[in-house]
Design an enzyme around this catalytic site. Structure first.
Site, mmCIF file in Angstrom:
data_model
loop_
_atom_site.group_PDB
_atom_site.id
_atom_site.type_symbol
_atom_site.label_atom_id
_atom_site.label_comp_id
_atom_site.label_asym_id
_atom_site.label_seq_id
_atom_site.Cartn_x
_atom_site.Cartn_y
_atom_site.Cartn_z
ATOM 1 N N SER A 80 0.836 -1.204 0.000
ATOM 2 C CA SER A 80 0.000 0.000 0.000
ATOM 3 C C SER A 80 0.868 1.250 0.000
ATOM 4 O O SER A 80 2.077 1.184 0.230
ATOM 5 C CB SER A 80 -0.883 0.008 1.250
ATOM 6 O OG SER A 80 -0.061 0.254 2.385
ATOM 7 N N LYS A 81 0.202 2.371 -0.220
ATOM 8 C CA LYS A 81 0.909 3.654 -0.195
ATOM 9 C C LYS A 81 1.551 3.873 1.170
ATOM 10 O O LYS A 81 2.626 4.443 1.286
ATOM 11 C CB LYS A 81 -0.085 4.767 -0.510
ATOM 12 C CG LYS A 81 0.503 6.150 -0.378
ATOM 13 C CD LYS A 81 -0.410 7.185 -0.997
ATOM 14 C CE LYS A 81 -0.407 8.521 -0.268
ATOM 15 N NZ LYS A 81 0.842 8.956 0.293
#
Ligand code: GLU
Length: 509
Positions: free
Chosen positions: A266-267
């Protein structure tokens, strides 16, 4: 394969393109080109509530930067659009309703009038009993739809413009045999499937309907997409059956996992560990938050392509460096792995390092010159290219050059304390003064010749290299780093070398 291969990358413009999406685009591109086929970009923007300003442009710009061009897409010239376009689903919305109605006529779909509140109520009641509410064969006749209501009641609701959705009528008691190029045969019990919404009374299709209709109309032969769509495969295959269309072949790509190997990348992982998860920088149009990108972080587009290709695939040989053309040749969907692909930020850096070594020094120098400008250094391209040639093996990025090479352009303004203490002994200043004289006398100022002369002088004086070479480097560089000392001397020239030696003697002597 007799029919022409046609594949598509079908992102929804809901934000910046995650590198997982870029990998999907890349694998589609590689597969298409390997088989002499077409690669399409289709923008799936039917869900207007999730639409994000600028996201489509970001997707297109990313593919341009990465140099994976599509043959057909929303911005293709009109001649290209004529046969299969438009390539934005919002511009095709007039198409889908008829298809949904055809399914109703053929008994494969039905109108459902349950309000969101009623559905919520059902969900809540189920949850209280520890169950999950699924709208399908086991309860559809107890709910409010055109299968449970009389034709007159249904007609009245439609005439009164009541809100409705069109749901797919999933078959009962069937073992569906699905095929995935990567995962092999999959069997699904149709009884666990829900009657998915295909169309809404606001005139918009859902993803499922639009996706299947478009893949059919665009003559898509292979659907290559992320693993998160695997749960939709059964419905999609059933939709092809319901329309009596030939289904494309499917390949679901493995997830890209966090560096720990647990969970989807994920970011947040990128923010925490300091690497981008987007190809290019992205500024959120609502919050103004900026997310870093590979391009702005100094990655080369071909290095990014190469490391993405290796996320979930490898050719089965030792070779790790592949140009895009080589990837096209080597790529096989059958070799894509089933299991998730762990993302390794160090490996991505390693790739950039490898690509940097292959790049032309002059091209690198032209980027370096602008960094030098910011440091207030004026230089010429030729000198900068030579410097790049000497230091690039230690660099991962062009942005490392200044740190590795500043002493080629400016004299050190201080000397590393520990090194100075260790290297500058009682007689060092005297030796450095003498070396300065030796250097002044050298006519052929090539690195090799300077080395020969200085080394000869050291031997003649019987000093030992350890007494001379380390302080010489310290005087020129300010610390104990950098390439071959004689290369540095040859590059900065006689006057600058002598001046640095004098300055070191003054400061450290
Ligand atoms: N619009 C879907 C997405 O955003 C496409 C999935 C597919 O390729 O079928 O990923």
């Amino acid at each position: 394969m007799s029919t022409k291969v046609r594949v598509r990358f079908a992102p929804s413009p809901t934000g910046p393109l995650h590198i997982g999406g870029v990998r999907t685009a890349l694998f589609n591109y590689l597969f298409a080109k390997k088989h002499g086929g077409d690669f399409l970009l289709r923008i799936e923007d039917t869900d207007q509530t999730r639409f994000v300003e600028g996201a489509e442009k970001y997707i297109i710009d990313s593919l341009i930067w990465l140099q994976i061009p599509y043959d057909e897409g929303p911005d293709s010239p009109r001649e290209v659009q004529e046969k299969y376009g438009p390539f934005r689903q919002s511009e095709r919305k007039y198409l889908y309703e008829d298809y949904a109605k055809t399914l109703i006529e053929n008994g494969w779909a039905y109108y459902a009038f349950d309000t969101p509140e009623e559905l919520d109520e059902h969900r809540k009641n189920h949850e209280e009993k520890g169950k999950t509410f699924i709208y399908n064969w086991h309860n559809r006749l107890k709910l409010k739809n055109s299968l449970s209501l009389s034709p007159e009641e249904v007609q009245k609701k439609l005439d009164d413009n009541e809100d409705y959705v069109i749901r797919f009528k999933c078959p009962q008691d069937e073992k569906l045999q699905l095929k995935d190029i990567i995962r092999g045969d999959i069997e699904i019990d149709s009884n666990i499937l829900d009657d998915k919404v295909l169309f809404k009374s606001d005139g918009m299709p859902t993803y499922h309907l639009a996706n299947i209709v478009d893949d059919h109309l665009m003559d898509i032969t292979h659907v290559i997409r992320g693993e998160e769509w695997l749960p939709s495969l059964a419905l999609h295959v059933l939709l092809y059956r319901a329309f009596d269309w030939k289904a494309p072949e499917f390949a679901h790509l493995p997830l890209i996992l966090k560096p720990t190997g647990k969970g989807k990348l994920s970011k947040r992982d990128g923010d925490k560990l300091g690497f981008p998860v987007f190809p290019m920088e992205w500024k959120d149009p609502k919050t103004g938050d900026v997310s870093r990108g590979y391009r702005e972080d100094g990655y080369f587009h071909d290095a990014v392509i190469n490391f993405l290709a290796f996320l979930g695939w490898n050719p089965g040989t030792e070779q790790e460096i592949f140009s895009l053309d080589e990837l096209v040749n080597a790529f096989e969907l059958e070799k894509v792995h089933k299991g998730g692909a762990r993302f390794d930020p160090d490996k991505t850096k390693w790739y950039n390092h490898q690509y940097l070594q292959q790049k032309d020094n002059e091209m690198l120098a032209s980027k370096f010159v602008s960094i030098l400008g910011e440091q207030g250094v004026n230089t010429n391209l030729e000198y900068a290219s030579q410097v790049v040639g000497l230091i690039k093996e230690r660099a991962d990025f062009v942005s490392d050059f200044w740190e590795l090479a500043s002493f080629f352009f400016v004299a050190p303004d201080s000397y590393e304390e520990k090194a100075a203490k260790k290297q500058w002994k009682e007689n060092t200043s005297e030796y450095m003064n003498q070396i300065a004289d030796v250097i002044i006398g050298i006519e052929d100022f090539s690195s090799e010749n300077i080395e020969t002369v200085v080394k000869q002088w050291i031997s003649d004086k019987e000093l030992g290299f350890g007494k001379v070479m380390p302080p010489l480097r310290l005087a020129l560089v300010g610390e104990m780093k950098g390439p071959h000392v004689f290369d540095i001397i040859a590059m900065i020239g006689k006057d600058e070398t002598v001046s640095r030696l004098k300055k070191a003697v003054e400061t450290l002597g």
